[in-house]
Design a protein around this motif. Structure first.
Motif, mmCIF file in Angstrom:
data_model
loop_
_atom_site.group_PDB
_atom_site.id
_atom_site.type_symbol
_atom_site.label_atom_id
_atom_site.label_comp_id
_atom_site.label_asym_id
_atom_site.label_seq_id
_atom_site.Cartn_x
_atom_site.Cartn_y
_atom_site.Cartn_z
ATOM 1 N N ALA A 296 -3.278 -6.254 -1.691
ATOM 2 C CA ALA A 296 -4.152 -6.469 -0.275
ATOM 3 C C ALA A 296 -4.903 -4.820 0.047
ATOM 4 O O ALA A 296 -6.634 -4.588 -0.154
ATOM 5 N N LEU A 297 -4.491 -4.060 0.402
ATOM 6 C CA LEU A 297 -5.307 -2.683 0.911
ATOM 7 C C LEU A 297 -6.015 -2.566 -0.550
ATOM 8 O O LEU A 297 -6.925 -1.452 -0.489
ATOM 9 N N HIS A 298 -4.934 -2.263 -1.341
ATOM 10 C CA HIS A 298 -5.537 -1.437 -2.626
ATOM 11 C C HIS A 298 -7.007 -2.085 -3.198
ATOM 12 O O HIS A 298 -8.490 -1.933 -3.095
ATOM 13 N N ALA A 299 -6.869 -3.297 -2.828
ATOM 14 C CA ALA A 299 -8.398 -4.896 -3.296
ATOM 15 C C ALA A 299 -9.381 -4.087 -2.049
ATOM 16 O O ALA A 299 -10.659 -4.341 -2.422
ATOM 17 N N LEU A 300 -9.033 -3.618 -1.371
ATOM 18 C CA LEU A 300 -10.066 -3.629 0.057
ATOM 19 C C LEU A 300 -10.367 -2.316 0.645
ATOM 20 O O LEU A 300 -11.320 -1.821 1.031
ATOM 21 N N LEU A 301 -10.191 -1.723 -0.968
ATOM 22 C CA LEU A 301 -10.321 -0.288 -0.760
ATOM 23 C C LEU A 301 -11.218 0.371 -1.286
ATOM 24 O O LEU A 301 -11.171 0.394 -3.027
ATOM 25 N N LYS A 302 -12.351 0.964 -1.530
ATOM 26 C CA LYS A 302 -13.214 1.533 -2.436
ATOM 27 C C LYS A 302 -12.873 2.643 -3.677
ATOM 28 O O LYS A 302 -12.672 3.519 -2.840
ATOM 29 N N PRO A 303 -13.307 2.114 -4.698
ATOM 30 C CA PRO A 303 -12.942 3.666 -5.328
ATOM 31 C C PRO A 303 -13.314 4.863 -5.412
ATOM 32 O O PRO A 303 -14.063 5.070 -5.369
ATOM 33 N N GLY A 304 -12.429 5.983 -5.279
ATOM 34 C CA GLY A 304 -12.584 7.307 -5.076
ATOM 35 C C GLY A 304 -11.443 7.217 -3.176
ATOM 36 O O GLY A 304 -11.926 7.803 -2.476
ATOM 37 N N GLY A 305 -11.679 6.084 -2.619
ATOM 38 C CA GLY A 305 -11.682 5.155 -1.291
ATOM 39 C C GLY A 305 -9.676 6.048 -0.615
ATOM 40 O O GLY A 305 -9.020 6.574 -1.655
ATOM 41 N N ARG A 306 -9.708 7.045 0.364
ATOM 42 C CA ARG A 306 -7.786 6.820 0.703
ATOM 43 C C ARG A 306 -7.688 5.907 1.533
ATOM 44 O O ARG A 306 -8.040 5.520 2.356
ATOM 45 N N LEU A 307 -6.107 6.110 1.556
ATOM 46 C CA LEU A 307 -5.995 5.219 2.245
ATOM 47 C C LEU A 307 -4.702 6.250 2.919
ATOM 48 O O LEU A 307 -3.641 7.325 2.249
ATOM 49 N N LEU A 308 -3.825 5.666 4.192
ATOM 50 C CA LEU A 308 -3.332 7.062 4.621
ATOM 51 C C LEU A 308 -1.968 6.017 5.459
ATOM 52 O O LEU A 308 -2.287 5.017 6.549
ATOM 53 N N ASN A 309 -1.046 5.533 4.960
ATOM 54 C CA ASN A 309 0.225 5.250 5.242
ATOM 55 C C ASN A 309 1.398 6.014 5.985
ATOM 56 O O ASN A 309 2.250 6.298 5.474
ATOM 57 N N HIS A 310 1.427 5.031 7.846
ATOM 58 C CA HIS A 310 2.219 6.408 8.286
ATOM 59 C C HIS A 310 3.520 5.372 9.043
ATOM 60 O O HIS A 310 3.564 4.182 9.179
ATOM 61 N N GLN A 311 4.447 5.192 8.354
ATOM 62 C CA GLN A 311 6.189 4.532 7.883
ATOM 63 C C GLN A 311 7.242 5.168 8.584
ATOM 64 O O GLN A 311 7.276 6.477 8.168
ATOM 65 N N ILE A 312 7.736 5.167 9.365
ATOM 66 C CA ILE A 312 8.975 4.541 9.853
ATOM 67 C C ILE A 312 9.776 4.295 7.913
ATOM 68 O O ILE A 312 9.524 3.697 7.482
ATOM 69 N N ALA A 313 10.981 5.336 7.796
ATOM 70 C CA ALA A 313 11.866 5.368 6.403
ATOM 71 C C ALA A 313 13.521 5.312 7.079
ATOM 72 O O ALA A 313 13.466 6.035 7.776
ATOM 73 N N ARG A 314 14.080 4.774 6.562
ATOM 74 C CA ARG A 314 15.791 4.926 6.557
ATOM 75 C C ARG A 314 16.014 5.286 5.558
ATOM 76 O O ARG A 314 15.405 5.500 3.834
ATOM 77 N N ARG A 315 17.587 5.553 5.331
ATOM 78 C CA ARG A 315 17.989 6.740 4.314
ATOM 79 C C ARG A 315 18.678 6.008 3.205
ATOM 80 O O ARG A 315 18.343 4.401 3.342
ATOM 81 N N PRO A 316 18.235 6.118 1.763
ATOM 82 C CA PRO A 316 18.808 4.962 0.945
ATOM 83 C C PRO A 316 20.079 4.195 1.093
ATOM 84 O O PRO A 316 20.591 5.967 1.609
ATOM 85 N N GLU A 317 20.403 3.271 0.970
ATOM 86 C CA GLU A 317 22.123 3.030 0.862
ATOM 87 C C GLU A 317 22.312 3.097 -0.983
ATOM 88 O O GLU A 317 21.761 2.932 -1.630
ATOM 89 N N LYS A 318 23.766 2.849 -1.155
ATOM 90 C CA LYS A 318 24.247 3.345 -2.475
ATOM 91 C C LYS A 318 23.822 2.420 -3.450
ATOM 92 O O LYS A 318 23.774 2.296 -4.301
ATOM 93 N N ASP A 319 24.143 1.565 -2.073
ATOM 94 C CA ASP A 319 24.238 0.050 -2.972
ATOM 95 C C ASP A 319 22.688 -0.700 -2.043
ATOM 96 O O ASP A 319 23.183 -1.794 -0.825
ATOM 97 N N GLU A 320 21.769 -0.526 -2.578
ATOM 98 C CA GLU A 320 20.769 -1.340 -0.993
ATOM 99 C C GLU A 320 20.564 -2.477 -1.670
ATOM 100 O O GLU A 320 20.060 -3.283 -0.346
#
Length: 434
Positions: free
Chosen positions: A287-311
Motif C-alpha cells: 500500500a505504501l509503495h503504491a502511494l509513493l511517487k517513483p523516486g520518493g522516500r519512505l521513513l519507517n520507524h519501528q520497534i523490532a524484537r530479537r529473532p527466535e530460533k524457531d520463529e
C-alpha cells in the motif's frame, strides 16, 4: 494468617530453586527476604488467587493493575531482579504442559491455596481489553485496538509525553531535554525524507500531529496525516488551527489501506507499523509503495524484537496484548527489510537507536510519577499503573537488547533503477543550513 511473607518466600524459593532477590511484605504486615532489597508488597491475598487462576505473567499483571501488589523502592530495580526469574527462564517457561507436571509447581500451587484459597476466581481489572473475535487485523478490529490504546484521554498523554506530544522514540544528545530530543527526532525524519517546499507528505499513524506541524512549518510541505484515533485527530486539528497551518495540513480518521489520493512525494510511518501485524505486513508495504511517487522516500520507524530460533514459536506478550497494544506484533528488523524490498522498495539506510528509546521511556515514567495524582484523575488508577509498568519494563528491555528500534529509509526507485539519492547518503547528519 500469621507470617504470610515467610510462607510466600519459602514457597517461591522452593519453586525457583534459588533465593528470592526481593523482600516480601504480606497483607498481614509480616516481612521476609533480603533486608536491604526493594520490597514487593502483597496488599491483598486476592493477588494469590489471581496467580492460581492465571499462573505466570498475566496473573501478576492483573494483581498489579488492581493495586493488590505494589513496589516499595525502585521499580526498575525490582523488575530487573525479577526478570531472570519470571520472564527469562528459557523454553520451559513457555511450555503450557511441562510446568503443570513439575512437582515444585504443584507444591507451590498447593501452598497458595492454603494461603489464599482458590475461590472465587477474581474478575480481570476493567482496564483489560475484552477478547475480540474474528480474524486479526481487519479494519474494524484494528480500529478497536487503536482506540483501546490511544483513546484514554489526551490530558493523560499530555502529562506523560510533555509539550512535544510525541509518542515515539526521541533522538538524544547528552544533556538535552525530552522536548529538545523529540524536536531533533522530528527534524531527523524530515531531513532523511529530504522534504522540500510544497511537496506532499503522507504521515501514516500521525498521532497528535507533531510531525505534521513540524514538517509544514519548518519545511513548507503539505501534509496528510491519518490515524484511527478520534481523540488524536481532534487534538491534532486543534493544534494545527492554533498554528495557522490548516491550509497545509489535513488530518483524517482513516485506515492507511483506504488512502486513495496518492502519489505522495514522501511517506513517514513513525511507531505505527507495530500495529500492522505479520499477516498484513506485506499488504502494508504494498500500500505504501503504491502511494509513493517513483523516486520518493519512505521513513519507517519501528520497534523490532530479537529473532527466535524457531520463529513459529513467537507469541505476543500476554501483558502487552491484554493491556497495552491489543494484537500488536513485533518482527525482527531483517524480516521488515525483506518485506519492504519484496514490495519494491530499495532499503538505503538503517539506523538503530534502541538506547534512545530507553532514555525516552525513563523520561516518560518520570513524568507520570511526578504527575501521578493528576494522571489518575485523567484516566483511572489501573490505567496509570498499566502505563507505569509497561514503560518501565520496556525501558529495561531496550537497555538489555531484548528489543530494539530502527529507522529504515527506503526509496521507490524509478523504472530506470535510479534512486535519486546523494552519493554520500547521510546528508541528514547535519541540520538543514548547518
Amino acid at each position: 494468617m500469621a507470617d504470610a511473607a515467610s510462607r510466600l518466600t519459602a514457597l517461591a524459593e522452593a519453586l525457583l530453586g534459588e533465593p528470592l532477590p526481593v523482600r516480601i511484605r504480606g497483607w498481614d504486615g509480616s516481612e521476609s527476604g533480603p533486608p536491604d532489597g526493594p520490597v514487593l508488597v502483597i496488599r491483598h491475598r486476592r493477588a494469590l488467587r489471581r496467580l492460581l487462576w492465571k499462573p505466570g505473567e498475566l496473573g501478576l499483571v492483573r494483581a498489579w493493575v488492581a493495586g493488590e501488589i505494589d513496589v516499595e523502592g525502585d521499580l526498575y530495580d525490582v523488575l530487573d531482579r525479577l526478570a531472570g526469574l519470571l520472564w527469562e527462564r528459557g523454553a520451559d517457561a513457555k511450555d503450557p504442559v511441562r510446568p503443570v507436571r513439575d512437582p515444585r509447581v504443584r507444591a507451590f500451587a498447593r501452598g497458595l491455596v492454603e494461603l489464599a484459597g482458590p475461590w472465587p476466581a477474581p474478575r480481570p481489572p476493567a482496564e483489560e481489553v475484552r477478547r475480540r473475535s474474528g480474524p486479526l487485523h481487519t479494519r474494524r478490529r484494528d480500529k478497536e485496538a487503536i482506540s483501546h490504546h490511544y483513546d484514554v484521554g489526551n490530558d493523560f498523554y499530555a502529562l506523560v509525553l510533555g509539550p512535544s506530544m510525541v509518542y515515539s522514540c526521541a533522538y538524544w544528545e547528552d544533556g538535552g531535554t525530552l522536548e529538545d530530543a523529540q524536536r531533533d527526532k522530528l527534524d531527523l525524519v524530515c531531513r532523511k525524507l529530504a522534504l522540500k517546499p510544497d511537496q506532499r507528505l503522507l504521515d501514516v499513524g500521525c498521532g497528535w500531529g507533531s510531525l505534521a506541524i513540524h514538517a509544514a512549518r519548518a519545511y513548507g510541505v503539505r501534509v496528510t496525516g491519518v490515524t484511527l484515533s478520534q481523540e488524536q485527530a481532534a487534538f491534532a486539528r486543534k493544534r494545527i488551527a492554533e498554528e495557522g497551518l490548516t491550509d497545509r495540513i489535513e488530518i483524517r480518521v482513516q485506515d492507511y489501506r483506504d488512502v486513495r489520493d496518492g502519489p505522495y512525494d514522501a511517506i513517514s510511518s513513525i511507531g505505527m507499523a507495530e500495529h500492522v501485524g505479520s499477516v498484513r505486513y506485506r499488504e502494508y508495504a504494498d500500500a505504501l509503495h503504491a502511494l509513493l511517487k517513483p523516486g520518493g522516500r519512505l521513513l519507517n520507524h519501528q520497534i523490532a524484537r530479537r529473532p527466535e530460533k524457531d520463529e513459529d514459536a513467537y507469541r505476543i506478550d500476554e501483558f502487552i496484548d491484554a493491556y497495552v497494544f491489543p494484537d500488536g506484533e513485533l518482527a525482527p528488523v531483517g524480516r521488515t527489510l525483506s518485506i519492504l524490498e519484496e514490495a519494491g522498495f530499495e532499503a538505503r539506510d538503517v539506523e538503530a537507536i534502541r538506547e534512545h528509546y530507553a532514555l525516552t521511556l525513563r523520561r516518560w515514567v518520570a513524568n507520570l510519577e511526578r504527575h501521578w495524582d493528576r494522571a489518575v484523575r485523567a484516566t483511572s488508577p489501573g490505567r496509570a499503573r498499566v502505563w507505569r509498568l509497561y514503560m518501565a519494563a520496556s525501558a529495561l528491555s531496550f537497555e538489555h537488547n531484548r528489543i530494539g528500534v530502527n529507522q529504515i529509509l527506503a526509496v521507490r526507485p524509478l523504472d530506470s533503477g535510479a534512486a535519486r539519492m546523494p552519493l554520500r547518503a547521510r546528508t541528514w547528519t547535519e541540520p538543514a543550513g548547518g
